[in-house]
Write an enzyme that holds these catalytic residues in place. Structure first.
Site, PDB file in Angstrom:
ATOM      1  N   VAL A  47       0.835  -1.199   0.000  1.00 31.88           N
ATOM      2  CA  VAL A  47       0.000   0.000   0.000  1.00 31.88           C
ATOM      3  C   VAL A  47       0.874   1.254   0.000  1.00 31.88           C
ATOM      4  O   VAL A  47       0.546   2.252  -0.655  1.00 31.88           O
ATOM      5  CB  VAL A  47      -0.966   0.000   1.210  1.00 31.88           C
ATOM      6  N   CYS A  48       1.995   1.212   0.701  1.00 27.92           N
ATOM      7  CA  CYS A  48       2.857   2.387   0.861  1.00 27.92           C
ATOM      8  C   CYS A  48       3.270   3.021  -0.469  1.00 27.92           C
ATOM      9  O   CYS A  48       3.154   4.241  -0.625  1.00 27.92           O
ATOM     10  CB  CYS A  48       4.087   2.046   1.701  1.00 27.92           C
ATOM     11  N   PRO A  49       3.731   2.254  -1.467  1.00 26.37           N
ATOM     12  CA  PRO A  49       4.127   2.918  -2.712  1.00 26.37           C
ATOM     13  C   PRO A  49       2.952   3.556  -3.447  1.00 26.37           C
ATOM     14  O   PRO A  49       3.138   4.563  -4.138  1.00 26.37           O
ATOM     15  CB  PRO A  49       4.768   1.808  -3.536  1.00 26.37           C
ATOM     16  N   LEU A  52       2.531   6.961  -1.586  1.00 24.07           N
ATOM     17  CA  LEU A  52       3.636   7.869  -1.884  1.00 24.07           C
ATOM     18  C   LEU A  52       3.609   8.300  -3.347  1.00 24.07           C
ATOM     19  O   LEU A  52       3.925   9.449  -3.672  1.00 24.07           O
ATOM     20  CB  LEU A  52       4.964   7.220  -1.512  1.00 24.07           C
TER      21      LEU A  52
END
Length: 188
Positions: A47-49, A52
């Site tokens: 999920v993080c990329p 970002l």
């Protein structure tokens, strides 16, 4: 959480990666401007990329509002650079990626998941007086939306410039605001 809680990066310096370079960053260097502290669990995840990448696509809109974004995870600045070099999505990021391997910054903002050694998904909008104006906490599997964050920042900046007014739900720049008074009680 109090809207007057001051932010601290203790220790006063941290290492960051930006555009493939390393540098020291300090809380004193951030004073006097709007900032977003965007905590996420870890580099090289799922999920993080996407979050970002969404921020990277909207970064110029944040900069037009004189807002700097600081993404923060408990990875090192070296890991941030390796992710930047390896990922097409992360390579688009122009804002500083702060390494917080000791978890000090995450603890100061209250987003450290101690048993896992990672930061929770926390978003903090800090005004030029170092007061937190917006806080958002999201469960680990739920990604955030940069467009909604921009809307909240515009509302916070509007209120800072017009302290006698408030922005209702779903308020967009240019729309009507409210002026709190006894005349409005029970009529909205």
């Amino acid at each position: 959480m109090s809207r007057y809680r001051e932010t601290k990066l203790k220790p006063s310096n941290a290492r960051a990666s930006q555009d493939g370079d390393f540098f020291e960053i300090s809380d004193t260097g951030m004073l006097g401007s709007w900032a977003v502290f965007f905590f996420y669990p870890a580099d090289f995840t799922f999920v993080c990329p996407t979050e970002l990448g969404d921020l990277a696509e909207q970064y110029q809109a944040f900069r037009k509002l004189w807002v700097e974004i600081y993404s923060v995870s408990t990875d090192t600045h070296f890991t941030h650079k390796a992710w930047h070099d390896a990922s097409e999505t992360i390579r688009k990021i122009q804002f500083p990626m702060i390494g917080d391997p000791t978890g000090t910054i995450a603890r100061n903002f209250g987003v450290m998941i101690e048993e896992e050694g990672i930061a929770d998904r926390g978003t903090f909008v800090v005004d030029p007086q170092s007061r937190i104006q917006v806080v958002e906490m999201t469960a680990g599997g739920t990604g955030r939306n940069a467009g909604e964050l921009l809307r909240k920042i515009k509302a916070a900046q509007y209120i800072a410039a017009h302290p006698r007014e408030v922005c209702p739900a779903k308020w967009r720049e240019g729309e009507e605001t409210l002026t709190p008074s006894l005349d409005l009680v029970g009529k909205i």
